[in-house]
Design a protein around this motif. Sequence first.
Motif, mmCIF file in Angstrom:
data_model
loop_
_atom_site.group_PDB
_atom_site.id
_atom_site.type_symbol
_atom_site.label_atom_id
_atom_site.label_comp_id
_atom_site.label_asym_id
_atom_site.label_seq_id
_atom_site.Cartn_x
_atom_site.Cartn_y
_atom_site.Cartn_z
ATOM 1 N N ARG A 188 7.525 -4.645 6.974
ATOM 2 C CA ARG A 188 7.038 -3.414 7.597
ATOM 3 C C ARG A 188 7.916 -3.091 8.792
ATOM 4 O O ARG A 188 8.217 -3.965 9.612
ATOM 5 C CB ARG A 188 5.573 -3.560 8.022
ATOM 6 N N GLY A 189 8.329 -1.809 8.876
ATOM 7 C CA GLY A 189 9.216 -1.379 9.939
ATOM 8 C C GLY A 189 8.483 -0.799 11.134
ATOM 9 O O GLY A 189 7.279 -0.520 11.073
ATOM 10 N N ASN A 190 9.228 -0.617 12.212
ATOM 11 C CA ASN A 190 8.615 -0.136 13.458
ATOM 12 C C ASN A 190 8.143 1.314 13.370
ATOM 13 O O ASN A 190 7.355 1.764 14.210
ATOM 14 C CB ASN A 190 9.595 -0.290 14.622
ATOM 15 N N LYS A 191 8.582 2.059 12.339
ATOM 16 C CA LYS A 191 8.143 3.444 12.196
ATOM 17 C C LYS A 191 7.093 3.613 11.100
ATOM 18 O O LYS A 191 6.817 4.715 10.649
ATOM 19 C CB LYS A 191 9.341 4.343 11.925
ATOM 20 N N GLY A 192 6.527 2.470 10.655
ATOM 21 C CA GLY A 192 5.420 2.531 9.705
ATOM 22 C C GLY A 192 5.789 2.352 8.246
ATOM 23 O O GLY A 192 4.903 2.347 7.393
ATOM 24 N N SER A 193 7.073 2.197 7.933
ATOM 25 C CA SER A 193 7.476 2.039 6.522
ATOM 26 C C SER A 193 7.088 0.665 5.983
ATOM 27 O O SER A 193 7.118 -0.339 6.703
ATOM 28 C CB SER A 193 8.986 2.229 6.383
ATOM 29 N N ILE A 194 6.724 0.638 4.700
ATOM 30 C CA ILE A 194 6.429 -0.597 3.981
ATOM 31 C C ILE A 194 7.496 -0.773 2.908
ATOM 32 O O ILE A 194 7.805 0.169 2.170
ATOM 33 C CB ILE A 194 5.036 -0.544 3.328
ATOM 34 N N PHE A 195 8.068 -1.976 2.811
ATOM 35 C CA PHE A 195 9.129 -2.238 1.839
ATOM 36 C C PHE A 195 8.745 -3.415 0.952
ATOM 37 O O PHE A 195 8.278 -4.444 1.443
ATOM 38 C CB PHE A 195 10.450 -2.571 2.547
ATOM 39 N N LEU A 196 8.951 -3.253 -0.352
ATOM 40 C CA LEU A 196 8.775 -4.338 -1.305
ATOM 41 C C LEU A 196 10.121 -4.599 -1.961
ATOM 42 O O LEU A 196 10.721 -3.688 -2.544
ATOM 43 C CB LEU A 196 7.734 -3.980 -2.368
ATOM 44 N N LEU A 197 10.620 -5.823 -1.848
ATOM 45 C CA LEU A 197 11.943 -6.156 -2.363
ATOM 46 C C LEU A 197 11.871 -7.381 -3.260
ATOM 47 O O LEU A 197 11.020 -8.258 -3.075
ATOM 48 C CB LEU A 197 12.925 -6.439 -1.214
ATOM 49 N N SER A 198 12.772 -7.439 -4.245
ATOM 50 C CA SER A 198 12.876 -8.616 -5.096
ATOM 51 C C SER A 198 14.210 -9.294 -4.830
ATOM 52 O O SER A 198 15.206 -8.642 -4.516
ATOM 53 C CB SER A 198 12.772 -8.240 -6.577
ATOM 54 N N LYS A 199 14.236 -10.613 -4.946
ATOM 55 C CA LYS A 199 15.453 -11.360 -4.654
ATOM 56 C C LYS A 199 16.400 -11.318 -5.842
ATOM 57 O O LYS A 199 16.007 -11.483 -6.987
ATOM 58 C CB LYS A 199 15.127 -12.808 -4.290
ATOM 59 N N ARG A 200 17.670 -11.082 -5.545
ATOM 60 C CA ARG A 200 18.658 -10.983 -6.615
ATOM 61 C C ARG A 200 19.550 -12.216 -6.650
ATOM 62 O O ARG A 200 19.432 -13.048 -7.530
ATOM 63 C CB ARG A 200 19.514 -9.728 -6.442
#
Length: 334
Positions: A188-200
Motif C-alpha cells: 500500500r502506497g502513501n497516496k492510498g494505492s493498493i498493489f498486488l504483485l506476483s514473483k517472477r
Amino acid sequence: MNNSSLALFLLALFLLHLSSFPFCHGFASRLVTDLKSLTDKQIIQKIDELEAKFDVNSFDPHSIDGDWILEFTTNPMQQTKDNVNALGIKFPTTDKCTTQLIDITNLRVSNKIISNSGFLKTVEVGGKIEIDTVIPNRAIVEFDSARLGRVKIGFVFKLLSKLRGRKKTAEKSWIDTTFVDDDIRIARGNKGSIFLLSKRNPIADERKISEVRGGALTLDPEVCSKVKVQVCASTKCTRARRNAKQEDLALYLALSERAGGMVEIEESPCLGWCKRAPCVAVTHDEYVGKIGFESMSESEKMQKTFFRVVGLDEADRVWDVIEEGLFELSEGSC
C-alpha cells in the motif's frame, strides 16, 4: 503553464503513446491465477484477508527482494484502478507488462512498464529505497532516474526538485508491504494505492543452477553483470518477427525469462545484418564490440551475431549457447 507543469505535460505526451498489450505470464499463486474470475470487490476482500494474517513485526526486507509483476492495482481513496504514478502523472497499466525489481542489497528499486507498440515501448523509473526505522515494513522511496524508450531523462527529477524546492522527509513517497510470501506481495502506497504483485525471477542469494556438460554448475554473478544480450529492434528485424507471426517483444521476453535476472537483456538499434533478421548479439564490458561463442554456427561465429532468431526453439538455442559461454567465462577458459 509554469516550467514544472510543462515538464509534466511533455512527459504525459510521451506516455500517451503506450498502447495495450497483454503478455505478463507466470502467475505464481491460486489467488493471482483466479484474478480474472473475481470482481474488484472480491479481490480487495481476499487482500484484506491475507493482510489480517500478516505479522508486520516479523517482516524481513529481504523477503521483497526480487523481480515482481504487477497483477492488480486500485486506489479506493481516489476511486481509480489499473493506474500507476510516475513523476506525478497517472497513466493506465491495463494489459501492459508492469514490473518492479527490488534490490535490497544495494537498496534500489526499478519500476518498468513495457508495451508492444508505439515508438515508446518502455517506460522505467528507478531510485533509492530506505527501510523506515520506526515502521519495519515501510520502504521510503526517492526516485532519481528515468528512461523513456532509450532516452534517459533522470535530469527531470533534479529539475522538478529545484522548481518545487526540497521536500521534507515526511513528504517523501513510501510504500508498506502488508503481505508477502514466496509467491505474492501486497503493498500500500502513501497516496492510498493498493498493489498486488506476483514473483517472477528472484534475485536472492541462491543463483540459477543449470545442467551443462553433464554436471550442475552455477553461473558467476560477477561475470553475468558484465554481459548484455542485445535483441535487435530495428524495422527489418521487427518486420521479420511479424512475418513469422511473432509478437514484437516475444523474443525479448523469452530471453529475459531464461536469463532469470542474471544477465541484462536489452533492445538495440540495427545490428547490421538485415538480410538475416531477426538478429541477437552479445557484448561484454571488457571487450570492444560484440563477442562470439564456440557453439554458434560458423557464419554466426564469424560475424559474432545470432541470425534468424524466430520462435521459442530459437530462443532456447540462443540462450543455451550464451549460457554455456558464460560458464566458460566463469571458469576462465575464454
